[in-house]
Design a protein around this motif. Structure first.
Motif, PDB file in Angstrom:
ATOM      1  N   GLY A 459       0.823  -1.198   0.000  1.00  0.00           N
ATOM      2  CA  GLY A 459       0.000   0.000   0.000  1.00  0.00           C
ATOM      3  C   GLY A 459       0.857   1.248   0.000  1.00  0.00           C
ATOM      4  O   GLY A 459       1.899   1.291   0.654  1.00  0.00           O
ATOM      5  N   ALA A 466      -1.609   0.545  -4.980  1.00  0.00           N
ATOM      6  CA  ALA A 466      -1.547  -0.667  -4.174  1.00  0.00           C
ATOM      7  C   ALA A 466      -1.198  -1.844  -5.084  1.00  0.00           C
ATOM      8  O   ALA A 466      -1.223  -1.737  -6.319  1.00  0.00           O
ATOM      9  CB  ALA A 466      -2.874  -0.913  -3.464  1.00  0.00           C
ATOM     10  N   PHE A 534      -5.950  -3.214   2.027  1.00  0.00           N
ATOM     11  CA  PHE A 534      -5.380  -1.874   2.140  1.00  0.00           C
ATOM     12  C   PHE A 534      -6.564  -0.939   2.310  1.00  0.00           C
ATOM     13  O   PHE A 534      -7.310  -0.664   1.370  1.00  0.00           O
ATOM     14  CB  PHE A 534      -4.566  -1.528   0.899  1.00  0.00           C
ATOM     15  N   VAL A 539      -2.166  -1.327   5.825  1.00  0.00           N
ATOM     16  CA  VAL A 539      -1.977  -2.564   5.080  1.00  0.00           C
ATOM     17  C   VAL A 539      -2.121  -3.703   6.081  1.00  0.00           C
ATOM     18  O   VAL A 539      -1.412  -3.751   7.086  1.00  0.00           O
ATOM     19  CB  VAL A 539      -0.609  -2.617   4.391  1.00  0.00           C
TER      20      VAL A 539
END
Length: 657
Positions: A459, A466, A534, A539
């Motif tokens: 992330g 991401a 995420f 994360v």
């Protein structure tokens, strides 16, 4: 044709007269009987000793003649009978014989074949005194061309006991008692250890479960090291032991580490008590067989310090010695204490995780095949034991890797490679989690990649991007490989299981004198489960990334037509579960703070159960019958010493930058 001793004696009277040998003669000149196609017992050689104890090995030679016959897999079985009962051998009635052992002549050619034989004086003898050794060739009469069985057996027996097919020994009313370590194996071949810090060495070196390793040197004051889980081992392997004498015995196993001439007692894992011990109890299950005993050793801080003090980084090789001992319980006297000890030299190296930079695993990287020399722990891309945070960049890295082999690769064994990695860089506003595992299996000497799985999630709050990927491969075939680059938040879950049975290797063993061809493989289930998210500038990674439950199976049959047999296998090769729970928090990047927590838990059980071969075959019962004998070869009979649950890492770190 019903064999009788009288017919045999008359048929070979000329042979006996020409030989003119006594029991102690070493100049016996074999003379074939007058037959165009025949197999016959020529001589039972004199044993290497005259007096034996129960359970003691007995070595001799046997001489078998053949006229016009070539044959494979010809057995010779041996029996004992009290000397005072020698006349039972001459009469046509069942004699009070006791089985002594067997031998196999794999290829018998015309002429004379001399075979060395190692037998064992039975533990079951109840009477001490003089005994006769008698023998029979091809008791099952599997060689069809040999129609005269009467000369296949010991014969010409009279009060003088001078015929070359009969020998005499004396058995004492005592057992031989000899424990032996026949081999010691270090699974990975060498040891790799983290360079100790001054503060680490200042801790209590006598505590096996020393916890957190303190700050590093001043030059790296922003680096924090975290000690490994107190249940994690440093060295794994096995010893092979053998017991001569009584059927079973209680013993204890000890091991020392010898560094620069100084000895340190080492600690072995005792799975039943979930503890480290410096003496491991063991009951030898049966005599005269080789038994596999796994061991699992942890080096305490004082031992690592001693290795470090003796370490020369410029030397081509640094060696430590592991000395294994097996000692009979209650200090029962041992026949030969010298073979109770086995020493093995092990190369070792140190690395410095502070000076060796770490790099995150590349996206989509594969774990390449690893050799038996792969170290237990490595640095950087290859792995380390390290948690570190750097104030300048707001970076935190968690990285732990565990690699180890379990079992004997010539039988059943497994190789395990696990890694959990977390990296957060506050100044860049990004974080990544990666967790993966690999298992290889070795069946009867052949190795193959069993399973590989990993999950990765990235992330980036600064760039608004991401990445995620999930991967699962079974026996070289990929069943899952999914990845994507979403523009922002994502939540992705996988759950996949697989059941497989695969024959992988083959080998040939002997159960007694009978050859058995065996094919073996593994069957069981494999699983991959992961959730990557995420969301809200965090994360998150969780799930059972890697789960395996694999048992070994084996099938086999005898390679000769006159015998039957097979394989018994109830063996857990590997039960493994790698679980992950990690959070990388980027929500306070604007306040120049980031945090990460990671718990990676491993539950491992390996090599538990039994694996044996058995054969049933005919042997001669003096004077005039055939009975069935069973022999067994045990390759594994072991509890799960490798049975433990520990954390690859369990840590939380907050960094301001």
């Amino acid at each position: 044709m019903k064999p009788t001793i009288r017919n045999a004696f008359l048929g070979l009277l000329a042979l006996t007269a020409l030989a003119g040998c006594t029991q102690d003669s070493e100049t016996f000149e074999p003379v074939a009987p007058d037959s165009s196609r025949n197999i016959y017992l020529m001589e039972v050689g004199a044993p290497t000793k005259s007096v034996y104890r129960k359970g003691e090995p007995l070595e001799l030679e046997v001489l078998v003649g053949s006229t016009g016959i070539s044959a494979e897999h010809v057995t010779v079985d041996f029996s004992l009978i009290e000397k005072a009962k020698w006349q039972q051998l001459e009469n046509e009635e069942a004699a009070d014989t006791v089985a002594l052992g067997d031998a196999l002549i794999e290829n018998l050619e015309p002429g004379f074949t001399r075979q060395s034989v190692t037998l064992t004086v039975p533990n079951t003898l109840t009477v001490a005194g003089d005994y006769l050794i008698v023998a029979a060739v091809d008791a099952g009469q599997s060689v069809a061309q040999d129609t005269n069985f009467s000369d296949n057996i010991s014969r010409g027996i009279d009060e003088s006991l001078s015929h070359p097919t009969v020998k005499q020994i004396t058995v004492e009313d005592a057992f031989v008692n000899d424990l032996q370590i026949t081999d010691a194996v270090i699974a990975q071949g060498f040891i790799l250890l983290e360079t100790p810090t001054d503060n680490a060495l200042a801790q209590n070196g006598d505590a096996v479960n020393a916890a957190t390793v303190q700050a590093s040197a001043a030059a790296t004051s922003d680096v924090l090291r975290v000690g490994d889980d107190p249940r994690e081992s440093n060295v794994i392997g096995h010893i092979d032991i053998k017991k001569l004498g009584a059927d079973s015995m209680d013993a204890r196993i000890e091991v020392d580490v010898i560094v620069d001439g100084e000895e340190f007692p080492a600690f072995m894992w005792k799975g039943e008590g979930d503890e480290w011990v410096n003496e491991a109890p063991y009951t030898v299950p049966s005599a005269n067989e080789t038994h596999f005993i796994p061991w699992d050793i942890r080096l305490i801080e004082s031992q690592r310090a001693a290795l470090w003090a003796a370490y020369d980084p410029n030397a081509q090789e640094n060696l430590a010695t592991f000395r294994f001992r097996i000692i009979a319980a209650d200090n029962v006297p041992d026949e030969n204490p010298n073979n109770n000890i086995f020493e093995v030299e092990v190369p070792y190296r140190f690395f410095d995780p502070v000076s060796d930079p770490l790099e995150a695993p590349e996206e989509g990287t594969e774990v390449v095949a690893t050799s038996s020399s792969t170290p237990l722990k490595q640095v950087a891309g290859p792995g380390t034991d390290l948690t570190r945070g750097r104030a300048a960049s707001g970076r935190i890295i968690f990285d732990r890797r565990f690699r180890q082999s379990f079992g004997d690769r010539s039988k059943f064994a497994t190789y395990l490679d696990l890694r959990s990695y977390g990296d957060i860089i506050g100044s860049q506003g990004r974080a990544v989690f990666n967790s993966d595992g690999r298992a290889d299996v070795f069946i009867l000497g052949r190795g193959i990649n069993l399973f590989r799985a990993f999950a990765r999630g990235d992330g980036d709050v600064s760039g608004g991007s991401a990445y995620y990927r999930g991967y699962m491969n079974v026996f070289g075939r990929t069943y899952l490989d999914q990845s994507a680059r979403p523009s922002r938040d994502f939540s992705r879950s996988w759950g996949l299981s697989w059941r497989e049975e695969r024959t992988l290797g083959s080998a040939r063993f002997f159960a007694g004198p009978i050859p058995i061809s065996v094919s073996g493989g593994v069957s069981g289930s494999l699983g991959f489960g992961a959730q990557l998210r995420f969301t809200g500038s965090k994360v998150i990674a969780s799930g059972d990334i890697f789960s395996v439950s694999m048992s070994g199976f084996a099938r086999g049959g005898v390679d000769v037509g006159f015998a039957s047999g097979g394989v018994g296998a109830s063996l857990l090769v590997l039960s493994e579960r790698l679980s992950l729970d990690g959070v990388a928090d980027l929500s306070q990047v604007g306040q120049r703070r980031v945090a990460m927590s990671l718990v990676a838990t491993n539950h491992l059980k390996a090599i538990e159960g039994q694996f044996y071969l058995f054969a049933r075959y005919p042997v001669y019962r003096f004077c005039c019958s055939i009975r069935t004998q069973e022999s067994r070869l045990t390759l594994y009979r072991t509890g799960a010493l490798y049975n433990k649950r520990w954390n690859l890492i369990n840590h939380y770190q907050l960094v301001s930058f």
